[in-house]
Write a protein that holds these residues in place. Structure first.
Motif, short mmCIF file in Angstrom:
data_model
loop_
_atom_site.label_atom_id
_atom_site.label_comp_id
_atom_site.label_asym_id
_atom_site.label_seq_id
_atom_site.Cartn_x
_atom_site.Cartn_y
_atom_site.Cartn_z
N LEU A 1 0.88 -1.30 0.04
CA LEU A 1 0.13 0.00 0.06
C LEU A 1 0.85 1.28 0.06
O LEU A 1 0.55 2.42 -0.60
CB LEU A 1 -0.91 0.03 1.25
CG LEU A 1 -2.27 -0.51 1.09
CD1 LEU A 1 -3.06 -0.46 2.33
CD2 LEU A 1 -3.11 0.34 -0.08
N LEU B 1 -4.74 -5.73 -4.39
CA LEU B 1 -3.93 -5.92 -3.64
C LEU B 1 -3.48 -7.30 -3.48
O LEU B 1 -2.31 -7.95 -3.61
CB LEU B 1 -4.19 -5.36 -2.22
CG LEU B 1 -3.83 -4.02 -1.70
CD1 LEU B 1 -4.37 -3.83 -0.51
CD2 LEU B 1 -2.49 -3.56 -1.85
N ILE C 1 -4.00 3.28 7.57
CA ILE C 1 -4.65 3.62 6.08
C ILE C 1 -5.90 4.16 6.24
O ILE C 1 -6.55 4.18 7.22
CB ILE C 1 -4.51 2.32 5.40
CG1 ILE C 1 -5.84 1.22 6.34
CG2 ILE C 1 -3.66 1.60 5.48
CD1 ILE C 1 -5.97 0.05 5.47
N TYR D 1 -7.92 1.81 -1.10
CA TYR D 1 -7.24 1.97 0.28
C TYR D 1 -5.98 2.62 -0.04
O TYR D 1 -5.45 2.82 -1.21
CB TYR D 1 -6.91 0.70 1.01
CG TYR D 1 -7.98 -0.22 1.27
CD1 TYR D 1 -8.93 0.28 2.38
CD2 TYR D 1 -8.30 -1.12 0.37
CE1 TYR D 1 -10.10 -0.64 2.44
CE2 TYR D 1 -9.50 -1.96 0.59
CZ TYR D 1 -10.43 -1.58 1.53
OH TYR D 1 -11.57 -2.29 2.01
N ASP D 2 -5.46 3.63 1.07
CA ASP D 2 -4.38 4.34 0.79
C ASP D 2 -3.75 4.63 2.03
O ASP D 2 -4.07 4.69 3.10
CB ASP D 2 -5.25 5.91 0.35
CG ASP D 2 -4.06 6.67 0.35
OD1 ASP D 2 -2.83 6.67 0.26
OD2 ASP D 2 -4.61 8.22 -0.30
#
Lengths: 137, 137
Positions: free
Chosen positions: B27, B39, B68, B80-81
DNA sequence: CTCTCTGCAAAATTTTTGCACTGCT
DNA sequence: AGCAGTGCAAAAATTTTGCAGAGAG
């Protein structure tokens, strides 16, 4: 309103059915930004044969003809809003209710962002999160 | 960074496993705001036994320990970040890519909104939509 | 050595689709 | 009458959960 929902459906080649009118009217009559399931449950008593599939299909049409907006606050499902004027939303992190926010968009900031990202921005959706007045007590 | 991911997991009572480190590092290494599935596919070659369930379980932990952020641009799945600094996002309506927007939040407007809605606002998520530089050509 | 974590498969949720019947125009 | 729409059930897609065996502390 220049064009009502009946005309708009017809002009776009969609038939006008009691279900479609009922779903749109239910959306207009509420401020609670319901999900498909909520709409379905609310309409069950009046339209006992109404199915969830019809709710989804109708929502799809209403989206296409620009009569509703779709919200996603990060929940597992989508919410819908028949208020298509430019506005944003705030969700209570305690009770989950979603309210409207009427606040003008800063056009200067938008230009800056376009320059910064290289995007041509056509839309923005802003979600605020916090505790509503009731849950703050 | 005051506390790295290994310490943070341990300090919160979570075990440090290769899978968890791999997911977090994947990530951090990307700017494309992947979904769980993405992912998973990306980690498959390196971790052939990795399962989607583990990706979801790990994401849940990373969310809880604040490492995250979760985005939802209105797609059917979450993105997601690992960049947890205050920033927003812009999505291309043509190709679907999501980029970052670093633009300060107008605190004055926020106060106005709090007064208007009665909410105590703790967070805001802004999504812009438009055509990215590549798709504009 | 204990107790959490992984990974598989099955379950739960939300949304979409196929198809025979209904009903709008 | 013709053809799109409805409603049921089944399918699809994403995320969650249960449980036996694996592995971190």
């Amino acid at each position: 309103m220049t064009e009502n929902i009946t005309e708009l459906l017809r002009n776009n080649g969609y038939k006008v059915t009691p279900q479609r009118l009922a779903i749109y009217e239910a959306l207009c009559a509420t401020k609670e930004h319901p999900k498909a399931e909520t709409l379905f449950v609310k309409l069950q008593p009046t339209y006992p044969t109404m199915s969830l599939a019809t709710v989804y299909k109708t929502i799809d049409i209403l989206k296409k003809i620009g009569k509703i907006r779709v919200l996603n606050t990060g929940e597992d499902s989508f919410r819908y809003d028949a208020d298509i004027t430019s506005h944003h939303h705030v969700q209570c992190t305690v009770c989950g209710r979603v309210d409207d926010v009427y606040e003008a968009v800063d056009q200067k900031a938008l230009k800056k962002i376009e320059k910064q990202t290289g995007y041509t921005i056509t839309e923005q959706r802003v979600y605020f999160f916090g505790k509503c007045a009731k849950c703050n007590k």
